[in-house]
Design an enzyme around this catalytic site. Sequence first.
Site, PDB file in Angstrom:
ATOM      1  N   ASP A 106       0.949  -1.402   0.121  1.00 23.79           N
ATOM      2  CA  ASP A 106       0.069   0.037  -0.021  1.00 23.79           C
ATOM      3  C   ASP A 106       1.046   1.168   0.218  1.00 23.79           C
ATOM      4  O   ASP A 106       1.234   1.680   1.101  1.00 23.79           O
ATOM      5  CB  ASP A 106      -0.848   0.002   1.270  1.00 23.79           C
ATOM      6  CG  ASP A 106      -1.749   1.051   1.268  1.00 23.79           C
ATOM      7  OD1 ASP A 106      -1.797   1.907   0.267  1.00 23.79           O
ATOM      8  OD2 ASP A 106      -2.602   0.941   2.364  1.00 23.79           O
ATOM      9  N   ARG A 142     -10.124  -1.910   4.494  1.00 15.83           N
ATOM     10  CA  ARG A 142      -8.659  -1.594   4.152  1.00 15.83           C
ATOM     11  C   ARG A 142      -8.213  -2.807   2.987  1.00 15.83           C
ATOM     12  O   ARG A 142      -8.915  -3.907   2.802  1.00 15.83           O
ATOM     13  CB  ARG A 142      -7.773  -2.386   5.318  1.00 15.83           C
ATOM     14  CG  ARG A 142      -7.783  -1.067   6.410  1.00 15.83           C
ATOM     15  CD  ARG A 142      -7.466  -1.741   7.876  1.00 15.83           C
ATOM     16  NE  ARG A 142      -8.267  -1.259   8.564  1.00 15.83           N
ATOM     17  CZ  ARG A 142      -8.443  -1.850   9.932  1.00 15.83           C
ATOM     18  NH1 ARG A 142      -7.777  -2.493  10.545  1.00 15.83           N
ATOM     19  NH2 ARG A 142      -9.342  -1.283  10.884  1.00 15.83           N
ATOM     20  N   ASP A 172      -0.747 -10.121   9.206  1.00 16.37           N
ATOM     21  CA  ASP A 172      -0.642 -10.055  10.610  1.00 16.37           C
ATOM     22  C   ASP A 172      -1.159 -11.442  11.010  1.00 16.37           C
ATOM     23  O   ASP A 172      -1.254 -11.854  12.305  1.00 16.37           O
ATOM     24  CB  ASP A 172      -1.215  -8.957  11.159  1.00 16.37           C
ATOM     25  CG  ASP A 172      -2.915  -8.730  10.827  1.00 16.37           C
ATOM     26  OD1 ASP A 172      -3.092  -9.111   9.847  1.00 16.37           O
ATOM     27  OD2 ASP A 172      -3.502  -7.877  11.481  1.00 16.37           O
ATOM     28  N   GLU A 218     -15.745  -9.330   2.229  1.00 18.87           N
ATOM     29  CA  GLU A 218     -15.762 -10.763   1.749  1.00 18.87           C
ATOM     30  C   GLU A 218     -17.123 -11.084   0.984  1.00 18.87           C
ATOM     31  O   GLU A 218     -16.976 -11.760   0.159  1.00 18.87           O
ATOM     32  CB  GLU A 218     -15.612 -11.575   3.326  1.00 18.87           C
ATOM     33  CG  GLU A 218     -14.204 -11.451   3.670  1.00 18.87           C
ATOM     34  CD  GLU A 218     -14.413 -10.200   4.660  1.00 18.87           C
ATOM     35  OE1 GLU A 218     -15.184  -9.555   4.889  1.00 18.87           O
ATOM     36  OE2 GLU A 218     -13.431 -10.047   5.517  1.00 18.87           O
ATOM     37  N   THR A 237      -5.117 -13.290  14.059  1.00 15.60           N
ATOM     38  CA  THR A 237      -4.159 -12.555  15.403  1.00 15.60           C
ATOM     39  C   THR A 237      -4.129 -10.883  14.927  1.00 15.60           C
ATOM     40  O   THR A 237      -3.894 -10.710  13.635  1.00 15.60           O
ATOM     41  CB  THR A 237      -3.051 -13.158  15.441  1.00 15.60           C
ATOM     42  OG1 THR A 237      -2.483 -13.476  14.180  1.00 15.60           O
ATOM     43  CG2 THR A 237      -2.964 -14.451  16.204  1.00 15.60           C
ATOM     44  N   ARG A 238      -3.856 -10.189  15.653  1.00 14.77           N
ATOM     45  CA  ARG A 238      -3.730  -8.796  15.483  1.00 14.77           C
ATOM     46  C   ARG A 238      -2.495  -8.526  16.440  1.00 14.77           C
ATOM     47  O   ARG A 238      -2.386  -8.619  17.407  1.00 14.77           O
ATOM     48  CB  ARG A 238      -4.854  -8.075  15.710  1.00 14.77           C
ATOM     49  CG  ARG A 238      -6.096  -8.435  14.747  1.00 14.77           C
ATOM     50  CD  ARG A 238      -6.988  -7.490  14.818  1.00 14.77           C
ATOM     51  NE  ARG A 238      -6.863  -6.098  14.042  1.00 14.77           N
ATOM     52  CZ  ARG A 238      -7.527  -5.381  14.257  1.00 14.77           C
ATOM     53  NH1 ARG A 238      -8.517  -5.066  15.110  1.00 14.77           N
ATOM     54  NH2 ARG A 238      -7.257  -4.045  13.734  1.00 14.77           N
TER      55      ARG A 238
HETATM   56  C1  UGA Z   1     -10.105  -7.388   8.988  1.00 12.88           C
HETATM   57  C2  UGA Z   1     -10.246  -8.507   7.994  1.00 12.88           C
HETATM   58  O1  UGA Z   1      -9.397  -9.698   8.289  1.00 12.88           O
HETATM   59  C3  UGA Z   1      -9.278  -7.909   6.890  1.00 12.88           C
HETATM   60  O2  UGA Z   1      -9.285  -9.150   5.686  1.00 12.88           O
HETATM   61  C4  UGA Z   1     -10.097  -6.789   6.003  1.00 12.88           C
HETATM   62  O3  UGA Z   1      -9.378  -6.147   5.040  1.00 12.88           O
HETATM   63  C5  UGA Z   1     -10.098  -5.613   7.148  1.00 12.88           C
HETATM   64  O4  UGA Z   1     -10.740  -6.341   8.592  1.00 12.88           O
HETATM   65  C6  UGA Z   1     -10.954  -4.593   6.937  1.00 12.88           C
HETATM   66  O5  UGA Z   1     -11.354  -3.657   7.690  1.00 12.88           O
HETATM   67  O6  UGA Z   1     -10.846  -4.124   5.910  1.00 12.88           O
HETATM   68  P1  UGA Z   1      -7.825  -6.354  10.337  1.00 12.88           P
HETATM   69  O7  UGA Z   1      -7.144  -7.087  11.242  1.00 12.88           O
HETATM   70  O8  UGA Z   1      -8.804  -5.318  11.038  1.00 12.88           O
HETATM   71  O9  UGA Z   1      -8.741  -7.225   9.314  1.00 12.88           O
HETATM   72  O10 UGA Z   1      -7.257  -5.528   9.376  1.00 12.88           O
HETATM   73  P2  UGA Z   1      -5.537  -5.344   9.238  1.00 12.88           P
HETATM   74  O11 UGA Z   1      -4.906  -6.640   9.595  1.00 12.88           O
HETATM   75  O12 UGA Z   1      -5.082  -4.171   9.655  1.00 12.88           O
HETATM   76  O13 UGA Z   1      -5.648  -5.050   7.330  1.00 12.88           O
HETATM   77  C7  UGA Z   1      -5.789  -6.125   6.576  1.00 12.88           C
HETATM   78  C8  UGA Z   1      -4.653  -6.167   5.652  1.00 12.88           C
HETATM   79  O14 UGA Z   1      -4.314  -5.026   4.946  1.00 12.88           O
HETATM   80  C9  UGA Z   1      -3.202  -6.477   6.061  1.00 12.88           C
HETATM   81  O15 UGA Z   1      -2.456  -7.326   5.307  1.00 12.88           O
HETATM   82  C10 UGA Z   1      -2.610  -5.212   6.363  1.00 12.88           C
HETATM   83  O16 UGA Z   1      -1.223  -5.187   5.916  1.00 12.88           O
HETATM   84  C11 UGA Z   1      -3.265  -4.393   5.073  1.00 12.88           C
HETATM   85  N1  UGA Z   1      -3.423  -3.039   5.179  1.00 12.88           N
HETATM   86  C12 UGA Z   1      -3.917  -2.437   6.115  1.00 12.88           C
HETATM   87  C13 UGA Z   1      -3.165  -1.982   4.105  1.00 12.88           C
HETATM   88  O17 UGA Z   1      -2.471  -2.622   3.141  1.00 12.88           O
HETATM   89  N2  UGA Z   1      -2.884  -0.885   4.161  1.00 12.88           N
HETATM   90  C14 UGA Z   1      -3.761   0.095   5.420  1.00 12.88           C
HETATM   91  O18 UGA Z   1      -3.787   0.956   5.348  1.00 12.88           O
HETATM   92  C15 UGA Z   1      -4.092  -1.090   6.284  1.00 12.88           C
HETATM   93 MN    MN Z   2      -5.333  -8.299  10.584  1.00 12.77          MN
END
Ligand code: UGA
Ligand code: MN
Length: 306
Positions: free
Chosen positions: A100, A137, A170, A256, A284-285
């Site tokens: 990103d 995201r 993550d 999804e 996991t986060r």
């Molecule tokens: C949850 C879901 O598990 C994600 O698949 C979904 O994309 C996300 O919600 C969402 O809200 O869209 P979550 O753990 O809250 O996941 O989200 P992150 O793990 O912070 O982000 C998902 C992926 O997008 C990660 O691989 C992260 O590296 C990436 N990401 C996140 C970006 O490429 N850019 C960003 O600004 C934030």
């Molecule tokens: Mn995540």
Amino acid sequence: MKSLLFSRFLLLLPWVLIVIIVLDIDSSRAPLPALSPRGGAEGGSGGARPPAPRRLPEAALPTIYAITPTYSRPVQKAELTRLANTFRQVSRLHWILVEDAAARSELVTRFVAGAGLPCTHLHVPTPRRYKRPGLPRATEQRNAGLAWLRQRHQHLPPPQPGVLFFADDDNTYSLELFQEMRTTRKVSVWPVGLVGGRRYERPVVENGKVVGWYTGWRADRPFAIDMAGFAVSLQVILSHPKAVFKRRGSQPGMQESDFLKQITTVEELEPKANNCTKVLVWHTRTEKVNLANEPKYHLDTVNIEV
Ligand code: UGA
Ligand code: MN
């Protein structure tokens, strides 16, 4: 008579020994099942990995394509390291890492070069207006991965056995998960741990079919499943060229469902992980790091990538 036999035996013994030694050397040199060339390294490739004995010849396995969106933050390299350590142990896995960002970063470029597995390194920035809490995201990044996959395969003749899944950087992935998803015919599903405000979410299966969802969050979702809970065959991705993640009208947690609606139905889903009764992936986060004592200006005598 006895001495004649004995002298013959003595005469033959050295030859028998030589044959045994040669056979032994030969078998210890015998090549292990050939590994496919670690190809497709657009944007940087990994080095060789040590061959391990396998049951199936690798060429017979469908390739698993893992699309991972990733963004720059203090824990990024640690997350990618954990992920690569898992993926490196999976046969025929092609990692599509999508940054990103407006350009490929040096950190990820270096990381990919030493990752030790086939890797494609893409990048696309999320428009500023979408970088807000509460908005989905990684929409643009997953779409960039899909576009690359379709482009790569559109000119190749079928059959092109392959399986796609979305691997956030993550999460925690068991190796068993890859064995399960490898046999995806169209779209397969399985439970995800530590998500939806519960210990796990899972598709509810009756007589081998998905009939509902065990979830604690927005049970009205058509597919109440996290991004980590499904895989799609390459054939389905190629035969639905317009299926993408949408920004417009997309609500939190609906990415999804919005995507899966375009390519399948609930009835069609293939339950994996023992009829969806085993957790093989965890949402996991990673805790935000405490950098409270990080100096404002660089103080150390060396510059270290973390
Ligand atoms: C949850 C879901 O598990 C994600 O698949 C979904 O994309 C996300 O919600 C969402 O809200 O869209 P979550 O753990 O809250 O996941 O989200 P992150 O793990 O912070 O982000 C998902 C992926 O997008 C990660 O691989 C992260 O590296 C990436 N990401 C996140 C970006 O490429 N850019 C960003 O600004 C934030
Ligand atoms: Mn995540």
